[in-house]
Design a protein around this motif. Sequence first.
Motif, short mmCIF file in Angstrom:
data_model
loop_
_atom_site.label_atom_id
_atom_site.label_comp_id
_atom_site.label_asym_id
_atom_site.label_seq_id
_atom_site.Cartn_x
_atom_site.Cartn_y
_atom_site.Cartn_z
N ASN A 53 25.60 67.61 -15.50
CA ASN A 53 24.36 66.88 -15.74
C ASN A 53 23.26 67.88 -16.05
OD1 ASN A 53 22.80 64.61 -16.09
ND2 ASN A 53 22.16 64.54 -13.96
N GLY A 54 22.65 67.71 -17.19
CA GLY A 54 21.68 68.68 -17.71
C GLY A 54 22.28 69.43 -18.87
N ALA A 55 23.57 69.28 -19.06
CA ALA A 55 24.26 69.93 -20.18
C ALA A 55 25.26 68.95 -20.80
CB ALA A 55 24.97 71.19 -19.72
N ILE A 56 24.88 67.67 -20.87
CA ILE A 56 25.74 66.64 -21.46
C ILE A 56 25.48 66.63 -22.96
CG2 ILE A 56 26.35 64.20 -21.50
CD1 ILE A 56 25.13 64.01 -18.65
N PRO A 57 26.45 67.04 -23.77
CA PRO A 57 26.22 67.09 -25.20
C PRO A 57 26.39 65.72 -25.85
CG PRO A 57 28.40 67.92 -24.72
CD PRO A 57 27.76 67.58 -23.40
N LEU A 58 25.42 65.32 -26.67
CA LEU A 58 25.54 64.08 -27.45
C LEU A 58 24.57 64.18 -28.62
CD1 LEU A 58 26.86 61.26 -27.67
CD2 LEU A 58 24.89 60.37 -26.44
N SER A 59 25.10 64.04 -29.82
CA SER A 59 24.26 64.15 -31.01
C SER A 59 23.99 62.77 -31.61
CB SER A 59 24.96 65.03 -32.06
OG SER A 59 26.09 64.36 -32.59
N ILE A 60 22.98 62.71 -32.42
CA ILE A 60 22.65 61.48 -33.14
C ILE A 60 23.83 61.07 -34.01
CG2 ILE A 60 21.17 60.53 -34.96
CD1 ILE A 60 18.89 62.24 -33.76
N ARG A 92 17.45 71.19 -27.08
CA ARG A 92 17.35 70.51 -28.38
C ARG A 92 18.43 71.04 -29.29
NH1 ARG A 92 15.06 65.99 -29.30
NH2 ARG A 92 13.31 66.60 -28.03
N GLY A 93 19.19 70.14 -29.90
CA GLY A 93 20.27 70.54 -30.80
C GLY A 93 19.77 70.89 -32.18
N ALA A 94 20.63 71.50 -32.97
CA ALA A 94 20.30 71.86 -34.34
C ALA A 94 21.57 71.82 -35.17
CB ALA A 94 19.70 73.26 -34.38
N PHE A 95 21.39 71.55 -36.44
CA PHE A 95 22.54 71.53 -37.34
C PHE A 95 22.18 72.36 -38.56
CE2 PHE A 95 25.27 69.74 -40.64
CZ PHE A 95 26.49 69.82 -40.00
N SER A 96 22.71 73.55 -38.60
CA SER A 96 22.51 74.44 -39.74
C SER A 96 23.80 75.21 -39.95
CB SER A 96 21.34 75.40 -39.47
OG SER A 96 21.67 76.27 -38.41
N LYS A 98 24.33 78.31 -39.38
CA LYS A 98 24.57 79.24 -38.29
C LYS A 98 24.70 78.56 -36.94
CE LYS A 98 22.18 83.03 -40.56
NZ LYS A 98 21.08 83.97 -40.48
N ASN A 99 24.00 77.46 -36.76
CA ASN A 99 23.95 76.83 -35.45
C ASN A 99 24.31 75.35 -35.56
OD1 ASN A 99 23.48 76.18 -32.81
ND2 ASN A 99 21.26 76.30 -32.95
N LYS A 100 25.46 74.98 -35.07
CA LYS A 100 25.88 73.58 -35.02
C LYS A 100 26.01 73.21 -33.55
CE LYS A 100 28.25 73.83 -39.40
NZ LYS A 100 29.51 73.78 -40.11
N ARG A 101 24.93 72.71 -33.01
CA ARG A 101 24.91 72.42 -31.58
C ARG A 101 24.28 71.06 -31.35
NH1 ARG A 101 23.31 76.48 -26.91
NH2 ARG A 101 23.37 75.02 -25.20
N ALA A 102 24.95 70.25 -30.54
CA ALA A 102 24.43 68.93 -30.20
C ALA A 102 23.34 69.07 -29.14
CB ALA A 102 25.55 68.04 -29.65
N THR A 103 22.44 68.12 -29.13
CA THR A 103 21.41 68.09 -28.09
C THR A 103 22.09 67.88 -26.74
OG1 THR A 103 19.79 67.19 -29.62
CG2 THR A 103 19.37 66.83 -27.28
N GLU A 104 21.58 68.56 -25.71
CA GLU A 104 22.12 68.40 -24.35
C GLU A 104 21.15 67.56 -23.53
OE1 GLU A 104 23.13 72.25 -22.80
OE2 GLU A 104 24.75 72.50 -24.25
N TRP A 105 21.72 66.69 -22.71
CA TRP A 105 20.95 65.68 -21.98
C TRP A 105 21.16 65.79 -20.48
CZ3 TRP A 105 17.93 62.45 -24.93
CH2 TRP A 105 18.20 62.44 -26.29
N ARG A 106 20.18 65.26 -19.74
CA ARG A 106 20.31 65.08 -18.29
C ARG A 106 20.02 63.62 -17.99
NH1 ARG A 106 16.55 64.76 -14.29
NH2 ARG A 106 14.91 65.54 -15.63
N LEU A 107 20.92 62.98 -17.25
CA LEU A 107 20.70 61.60 -16.80
C LEU A 107 19.82 61.66 -15.55
CD1 LEU A 107 24.31 60.20 -17.25
CD2 LEU A 107 22.33 59.80 -18.72
N THR A 108 18.70 60.96 -15.56
CA THR A 108 17.75 61.05 -14.45
C THR A 108 18.25 60.34 -13.20
OG1 THR A 108 16.53 59.07 -15.16
CG2 THR A 108 15.79 61.21 -16.03
#
Length: 163
Positions: A53-60, A92-96, A98-108
């Motif tokens: 939790n705090g590192a849950i990857p999920l992209s748009i 915050r994720g990015a898609f380029s 060099k960097n293909k990383r999904a945004t990471e989330w934390r469930l409150t």
Amino acid sequence: MKRDQKGNSGKVGRHTRIFHYMADTIAWKSLSAGARATYLMLGKRYAGPGSNNGAIPLSIREVSDELRVGKSTAAEYLRELQEKGFAVVTVRGAFSHKNKRATEWRLTEYPSDTDGELPTKEFTKWRPESNFTVRPEVPQVPVAGPYGTCGRTVIAQNARNGT
């Protein structure tokens, strides 16, 4: 593996649950169906206490593909979860190239596993913004006449009575 009299192992398979206290909040009731489905996607990726939790990857893009909606709609679902306090972006994720990383989330709803923060449960404090105000001097229900609320009703009654 030990089994009980009915043959059950006693182990419960992985699942995502929505507790009643959360489902009864104004925030949950105001979520769109797509935002609720997106919350379940995040919950499915949460691996339990002391894990991610705090590192849950999920992209748009993943939400878009899974729910079969456009990317702007998927982004709206994630924004809705953030605004109403169900999820927080930690990275915050990015898609380029060099960097293909999904945004990471934390469930409150759960404690953070990355920084040890306690559950904030921000959704319990969320209230809708309302710009609508009712003036007390304006009647909300039309006042009924002797035969109804419509003038034609009075005319029809008079015609029947011959007046």
